[in-house]
Design a protein around this motif. Structure first.
Motif, mmCIF file in Angstrom:
data_model
loop_
_atom_site.group_PDB
_atom_site.id
_atom_site.type_symbol
_atom_site.label_atom_id
_atom_site.label_comp_id
_atom_site.label_asym_id
_atom_site.label_seq_id
_atom_site.Cartn_x
_atom_site.Cartn_y
_atom_site.Cartn_z
ATOM 1 N N GLU A 88 0.797 -1.319 0.315
ATOM 2 C CA GLU A 88 -0.144 -0.094 -0.450
ATOM 3 C C GLU A 88 1.150 0.997 0.021
ATOM 4 O O GLU A 88 0.645 2.100 -0.885
ATOM 5 N N LEU A 89 1.909 1.200 0.677
ATOM 6 C CA LEU A 89 2.490 2.209 1.349
ATOM 7 C C LEU A 89 3.641 2.711 -0.455
ATOM 8 O O LEU A 89 3.961 3.935 -0.661
ATOM 9 N N SER A 90 3.835 1.558 -1.457
ATOM 10 C CA SER A 90 4.302 2.190 -2.939
ATOM 11 C C SER A 90 3.539 2.396 -3.468
ATOM 12 O O SER A 90 4.176 2.395 -4.657
ATOM 13 N N LYS A 91 2.250 2.304 -3.725
ATOM 14 C CA LYS A 91 1.601 3.736 -3.873
ATOM 15 C C LYS A 91 1.573 4.876 -4.184
ATOM 16 O O LYS A 91 2.075 5.852 -4.768
ATOM 17 N N GLN A 92 2.075 5.079 -2.671
ATOM 18 C CA GLN A 92 1.804 6.772 -2.258
ATOM 19 C C GLN A 92 4.018 6.832 -2.058
ATOM 20 O O GLN A 92 3.527 8.518 -2.489
ATOM 21 N N HIS A 93 4.185 6.245 -1.738
ATOM 22 C CA HIS A 93 5.904 6.947 -1.618
ATOM 23 C C HIS A 93 6.994 7.444 -2.931
ATOM 24 O O HIS A 93 6.637 7.047 -3.898
ATOM 25 N N PRO A 94 7.037 8.737 -2.484
ATOM 26 C CA PRO A 94 7.320 8.940 -3.558
ATOM 27 C C PRO A 94 7.882 8.615 -4.530
ATOM 28 O O PRO A 94 9.014 8.505 -5.299
ATOM 29 N N VAL A 95 9.538 7.862 -3.016
ATOM 30 C CA VAL A 95 10.367 7.097 -3.814
ATOM 31 C C VAL A 95 9.555 5.502 -4.264
ATOM 32 O O VAL A 95 10.128 5.149 -5.782
ATOM 33 N N LEU A 96 9.482 4.537 -3.919
ATOM 34 C CA LEU A 96 8.840 3.076 -3.815
ATOM 35 C C LEU A 96 7.574 3.477 -4.740
ATOM 36 O O LEU A 96 8.149 2.245 -5.771
ATOM 37 N N SER A 97 7.446 4.632 -5.910
ATOM 38 C CA SER A 97 6.068 4.415 -6.389
ATOM 39 C C SER A 97 6.668 4.779 -7.344
ATOM 40 O O SER A 97 6.214 3.802 -8.411
ATOM 41 N N THR A 98 8.461 4.662 -7.728
ATOM 42 C CA THR A 98 8.708 4.666 -9.258
ATOM 43 C C THR A 98 9.635 3.599 -9.181
ATOM 44 O O THR A 98 9.783 3.882 -10.616
ATOM 45 N N LEU A 99 9.561 2.375 -8.073
ATOM 46 C CA LEU A 99 10.099 1.528 -8.640
ATOM 47 C C LEU A 99 9.805 0.014 -8.706
ATOM 48 O O LEU A 99 8.245 0.257 -9.035
#
Length: 285
Positions: free
Chosen positions: A250-261
């Motif tokens: 869920e965090l990976s959809k929103q975090h500025p770094v994680l969402s780009t990976l």
């Protein structure tokens, strides 16, 4: 790593000898050199020995079947004849490095649930990629008091010859060269993105691939994920409903770094412990 044997010839025999001594003393690149006072002696030597490259003064004429690196005379060039020996060695190694010897980059293997089976998957990945295994567990066990904590300290100090030093810390396990996790996760907290970036660059220049076996406690910042060339998220049956796994997704959809990976999710079970890493599609959250 196997050393590449090279020959050196320069009209200035003193210069040629000093360059040879520098090459044989430095530890960053796997080169071993022999200097010669005449082209005739060099030619005879290359005909009888397994020489992989030659360093010659620019303008020198020679019939060579091996790669030749010419020392530049242009003093504006950093790797010129009387410039930086370190830069000369760096460029010469790039010319002599065997074709096909290239780094597969850095592969990160991570599980937010901290499933210890992740390490087995990371080891299998390192074996398949012929990569150096780097342990990043919360607590490790130092073999003869040598582990990742030693490597981390050396990286922060920008130790010369870091690649040879790293391999001096390895232990072999089922054909994989591995450096086990530091004894305490706090050793990883002093590391920065620039520290890892520098070390990964050294690995790449040496043609070495690496696999990071990462647990949550040893991640200093999400930037570490972005420094990896490939990211695996192994998921076991017992992890699918794990609140940490669900929270990470869920965090990976929103975090500025994680969402780009881009992650390669690999679903594993008791009957499927190994994954086909060539067919696993990358997924972007």
């Amino acid at each position: 790593m196997s050393h590449i044997f090279i020959g050196i010839y320069d009209e200035d025999a003193v210069y040629g000898k000093r360059l040879m001594e520098y090459i044989n003393r430095q530890k960053e690149y796997p080169l071993t050199a022999a200097a010669f006072a005449s082209l005739e002696a060099l030619t005879e030597f290359t005909g009888s020995q397994d020489v992989k490259g030659l360093i010659l003064e620019e303008g020198t004429q020679i019939d060579s079947k091996v790669p030749v690196y010419y020392l530049k005379k242009d003093s504006t060039q950093e790797a010129c004849r009387y410039g930086s020996a370190k830069e000369i060695v760096k460029e010469a190694y790039a010319a002599f490095r065997p074709k096909g010897l290239s780094s597969g980059g850095v592969t990160g293997v991570y599980s937010p649930s901290d499933n210890l089976k992740r390490t087995g998957f990371a080891l299998e990945t390192a074996e398949k990629l012929n990569a150096l295994f780097l342990g990043m567990e919360s607590f490790g066990y130092a073999v003869y008091n040598r582990s990742m904590e030693d490597l981390l300290f050396a990286v922060k100090a920008r130790r010369e010859g870091i690649i040879d030093y790293a391999y001096s810390l390895t232990a072999g396990t089922d054909g994989v060269q591995r450096i086990d996790s530091a004894r305490c996760f706090l050793d990883y907290k002093d590391m920065s993105g620039e520290d890892y970036r520098w070390f990964f660059q050294q690995l790449g220049e040496a043609g070495i691939s690496a696999v990071l076996d990462m647990s949550t406690a040893c991640i200093y910042d999400f930037e570490l994920f972005s420094l990896c060339d490939c990211l695996y998220l192994p998921v076991w049956e017992e992890d699918i409903e794990d609140s940490r796994f669900l929270g990470f997704k869920e965090l990976s959809k929103q975090h500025p770094v994680l969402s780009t990976l881009h992650w390669k999710e690999v679903y594993l079970s008791k009957t499927q412990n190994r994954a086909d890493r060539t067919r696993c599609p990358a997924e972007k959250y």
